[in-house]
Design a protein around this motif. Structure first.
Motif, PDB file in Angstrom:
ATOM      1  N   PRO A   6      21.504 -17.635  -3.548  1.00  0.00           N
ATOM      2  CA  PRO A   6      21.602 -17.238  -4.963  1.00  0.00           C
ATOM      3  C   PRO A   6      21.019 -15.868  -5.266  1.00  0.00           C
ATOM      4  N   VAL A   7      19.977 -15.444  -4.545  1.00  0.00           N
ATOM      5  CA  VAL A   7      19.359 -14.146  -4.847  1.00  0.00           C
ATOM      6  C   VAL A   7      20.377 -13.004  -4.677  1.00  0.00           C
ATOM      7  N   TYR A   8      21.399 -13.230  -3.860  1.00  0.00           N
ATOM      8  CA  TYR A   8      22.486 -12.246  -3.692  1.00  0.00           C
ATOM      9  C   TYR A   8      23.755 -12.696  -4.425  1.00  0.00           C
ATOM     10  N   ASP A   9      23.583 -13.603  -5.382  1.00  0.00           N
ATOM     11  CA  ASP A   9      24.712 -14.088  -6.163  1.00  0.00           C
ATOM     12  C   ASP A   9      25.632 -15.003  -5.346  1.00  0.00           C
ATOM     13  N   GLY A  10      25.108 -15.551  -4.252  1.00  0.00           N
ATOM     14  CA  GLY A  10      25.854 -16.517  -3.450  1.00  0.00           C
ATOM     15  C   GLY A  10      25.394 -17.926  -3.769  1.00  0.00           C
ATOM     16  N   SER A  11      25.855 -18.891  -2.998  1.00  0.00           N
ATOM     17  CA  SER A  11      25.409 -20.281  -3.175  1.00  0.00           C
ATOM     18  C   SER A  11      25.716 -21.078  -1.918  1.00  0.00           C
ATOM     19  N   THR A  12      24.830 -21.987  -1.611  1.00  0.00           N
ATOM     20  CA  THR A  12      25.110 -22.942  -0.539  1.00  0.00           C
ATOM     21  C   THR A  12      25.819 -24.163  -1.121  1.00  0.00           C
ATOM     22  N   LEU A  13      25.279 -24.650  -2.265  1.00  0.00           N
ATOM     23  CA  LEU A  13      25.872 -25.851  -2.864  1.00  0.00           C
ATOM     24  C   LEU A  13      27.323 -25.600  -3.273  1.00  0.00           C
ATOM     25  N   ALA A  14      27.571 -24.441  -3.874  1.00  0.00           N
ATOM     26  CA  ALA A  14      28.924 -24.146  -4.383  1.00  0.00           C
ATOM     27  C   ALA A  14      29.701 -23.264  -3.401  1.00  0.00           C
ATOM     28  N   LYS A  15      29.359 -23.322  -2.119  1.00  0.00           N
ATOM     29  CA  LYS A  15      29.931 -22.363  -1.161  1.00  0.00           C
ATOM     30  C   LYS A  15      31.456 -22.404  -1.106  1.00  0.00           C
ATOM     31  N   ASP A  16      32.040 -23.570  -1.342  1.00  0.00           N
ATOM     32  CA  ASP A  16      33.508 -23.647  -1.276  1.00  0.00           C
ATOM     33  C   ASP A  16      34.171 -23.319  -2.608  1.00  0.00           C
ATOM     34  N   TYR A  17      33.355 -22.970  -3.595  1.00  0.00           N
ATOM     35  CA  TYR A  17      33.903 -22.679  -4.927  1.00  0.00           C
ATOM     36  C   TYR A  17      33.552 -21.275  -5.400  1.00  0.00           C
TER      37      TYR A  17
ATOM     38  N   ASP B 110      41.040 -18.156  -7.936  1.00  0.00           N
ATOM     39  CA  ASP B 110      39.616 -18.144  -8.290  1.00  0.00           C
ATOM     40  C   ASP B 110      39.044 -19.540  -8.065  1.00  0.00           C
ATOM     41  N   PRO B 111      38.391 -19.744  -6.913  1.00  0.00           N
ATOM     42  CA  PRO B 111      37.887 -21.090  -6.599  1.00  0.00           C
ATOM     43  C   PRO B 111      36.918 -21.619  -7.646  1.00  0.00           C
ATOM     44  N   MET B 112      36.258 -20.692  -8.354  1.00  0.00           N
ATOM     45  CA  MET B 112      35.277 -21.094  -9.373  1.00  0.00           C
ATOM     46  C   MET B 112      35.959 -21.853 -10.524  1.00  0.00           C
ATOM     47  N   THR B 113      37.193 -21.466 -10.869  1.00  0.00           N
ATOM     48  CA  THR B 113      37.914 -22.149 -11.953  1.00  0.00           C
ATOM     49  C   THR B 113      38.090 -23.621 -11.599  1.00  0.00           C
ATOM     50  N   SER B 114      38.401 -23.880 -10.320  1.00  0.00           N
ATOM     51  CA  SER B 114      38.608 -25.274  -9.900  1.00  0.00           C
ATOM     52  C   SER B 114      37.339 -26.083 -10.061  1.00  0.00           C
ATOM     53  N   LEU B 115      36.196 -25.434  -9.790  1.00  0.00           N
ATOM     54  CA  LEU B 115      34.929 -26.140  -9.932  1.00  0.00           C
ATOM     55  C   LEU B 115      34.767 -26.610 -11.377  1.00  0.00           C
ATOM     56  N   LYS B 116      35.080 -25.704 -12.320  1.00  0.00           N
ATOM     57  CA  LYS B 116      34.952 -26.054 -13.743  1.00  0.00           C
ATOM     58  C   LYS B 116      35.935 -27.161 -14.101  1.00  0.00           C
ATOM     59  N   VAL B 117      37.187 -27.032 -13.633  1.00  0.00           N
ATOM     60  CA  VAL B 117      38.214 -28.024 -13.956  1.00  0.00           C
ATOM     61  C   VAL B 117      37.814 -29.385 -13.387  1.00  0.00           C
ATOM     62  N   LEU B 118      37.371 -29.384 -12.115  1.00  0.00           N
ATOM     63  CA  LEU B 118      36.966 -30.651 -11.488  1.00  0.00           C
ATOM     64  C   LEU B 118      35.832 -31.301 -12.276  1.00  0.00           C
ATOM     65  N   HIS B 119      34.884 -30.461 -12.689  1.00  0.00           N
ATOM     66  CA  HIS B 119      33.743 -30.985 -13.443  1.00  0.00           C
ATOM     67  C   HIS B 119      34.209 -31.591 -14.774  1.00  0.00           C
ATOM     68  N   GLU B 120      35.105 -30.859 -15.470  1.00  0.00           N
ATOM     69  CA  GLU B 120      35.591 -31.356 -16.768  1.00  0.00           C
ATOM     70  C   GLU B 120      36.340 -32.682 -16.597  1.00  0.00           C
ATOM     71  N   VAL B 121      37.183 -32.748 -15.539  1.00  0.00           N
ATOM     72  CA  VAL B 121      37.940 -33.989 -15.276  1.00  0.00           C
ATOM     73  C   VAL B 121      36.967 -35.138 -15.012  1.00  0.00           C
ATOM     74  N   LYS B 122      35.921 -34.843 -14.206  1.00  0.00           N
ATOM     75  CA  LYS B 122      34.936 -35.877 -13.853  1.00  0.00           C
ATOM     76  C   LYS B 122      34.235 -36.380 -15.125  1.00  0.00           C
TER      77      LYS B 122
END
Ligand code: SAM
Length: 294
Positions: free
Chosen positions: A156-167, A254-266
């Motif tokens: 995250p300190v470099y604007d990355g993520s391990t948890l969201a690595k695929d998104y 944009d893989p990030m959009t899918s993360l939001k959509v998946l979350h909203e669906v859930k």
């Protein structure tokens, strides 16, 4: 030309003398030796993003290393701080922000193309991607684009993520996608191809912490065998997965959009399940009251 082993030893010795972190602590020198030994005895142009030292110190350890091990190379360094104190007849530094595509384009229009480009700058994912997308066209056929410390995609300190690595859209994602880019000619869908730039890359070498993308010489390219096979495979792919096309395109864009959509669906599904469960509980109570009453 030295042997690969001797070149590795030279990189190690000179790297330690120069205080270059490519050798200590990163130990990238064996990987550089694998790919750069052929450059020792010839004139060529190397560009490194990130001179070192930031605004506090002079830096320049890797520029020194390259100028010593490649005696015929012209070496260019970019940094957001003025490093011209390091300039010599073969080393030239420039103040260019690697996250600024216009500044990068102006720079390469004047000084490119390059045989080797190394990104060892801010290590922030958006800067790394801007540089990669802007500069890869300025690597000559057969040349290299090197991504150092790409593991920052996980932090995250470099604007990355391990948890969201695929998104997240990160250098690691594009290293993975470069397998698709290398195999562009075997992809069936033109729409999918349109999301994958034709960088002309034909080799990907991924080591712990450092990755090398190598531009091809356009010699050999895999091809889909024939038109009939192609049509058949397109049809089969459409039959099996065509229904999900829109979501695939959204994800690749944009893989990030899918993360939001998946979350909203859930969230919607969970709310619906809760509503059905509480409705069933009410029905059960009413039914048992009815039974007792009758
Ligand atoms: C890790 S150091 C480079 C070390 C050097 N390549 C070496 O191996 O000796 C990173 C450098 O990138 C520079 N930098 C940070 N953000 C940058 C940006 N947006 N564009 C260009 N350089 C940047 C910093 O000022 C710093 O000097």
């Amino acid at each position: 030309m030295p042997s690969r082993k001797n070149f590795e030893l030279q990189l190690q010795t000179v790297g330690i003398e120069c205080g270059c972190d490519k050798v200590v602590p990163h130990e990238y020198h064996p990987f550089y030796a694998n790919h750069f030994v052929d450059y020792v005895d010839r004139p060529f142009k190397l560009l490194e993003i990130g001179v070192g030292g930031e605004g506090r110190e002079v830096g320049g350890a890797s520029l020194m290393l390259w100028s010593k091990v490649f005696p015929q190379a012209q070496i260019f360094g970019l940094d957001i701080y003025d490093k011209t104190v390091l300039d010599t007849d073969r080393i030239k530094t420039f103040v260019v922000d690697q996250g600024d595509p216009v500044a990068l384009s102006v720079f390469v229009a004047e000084h490119g193309p390059f045989d080797i480009i190394i990104d060892d700058g801010s290590h922030k994912r958006s800067d790394q991607l801007t540089s990669l997308f802007t500069l890869i066209a300025s690597v000559v056929p057969g040349g290299y684009y090197v991504l150092e410390d790409y593991f920052t995609s996980y932090w995250p300190v470099y604007d990355g993520s391990t948890l969201a690595k695929d998104y997240l859209d990160t250098p690691v994602r594009w290293l993975k996608q470069s397998i698709d880019i290398i195999n562009r000619n075997n992809l069936l869908s033109e729409e999918i191809k349109s999301f994958l730039p034709d960088w002309g890359v034909e080799e990907l070498h991924v080591y712990p912490g450092v990755a090398f993308l190598r531009k091809g010489l356009q010699a050999v390219r895999g091809e889909i065998p024939n038109a009939e096979f192609y049509a058949n495979q397109v049809e089969l792919d459409e039959l099996r997965y065509g229904a999900y096309k829109d979501s695939f395109f959204e994800y690749i864009k944009d893989p990030m959009t899918s993360l939001k959509v998946l979350h909203e669906v859930k969230v919607r599904l969970e709310a619906e399940i809760k509503r059905i469960e509480s409705q069933s509980a009410v029905n059960l109570v009413v039914d048992s009251q009815d039974e007792r009453g009758s």
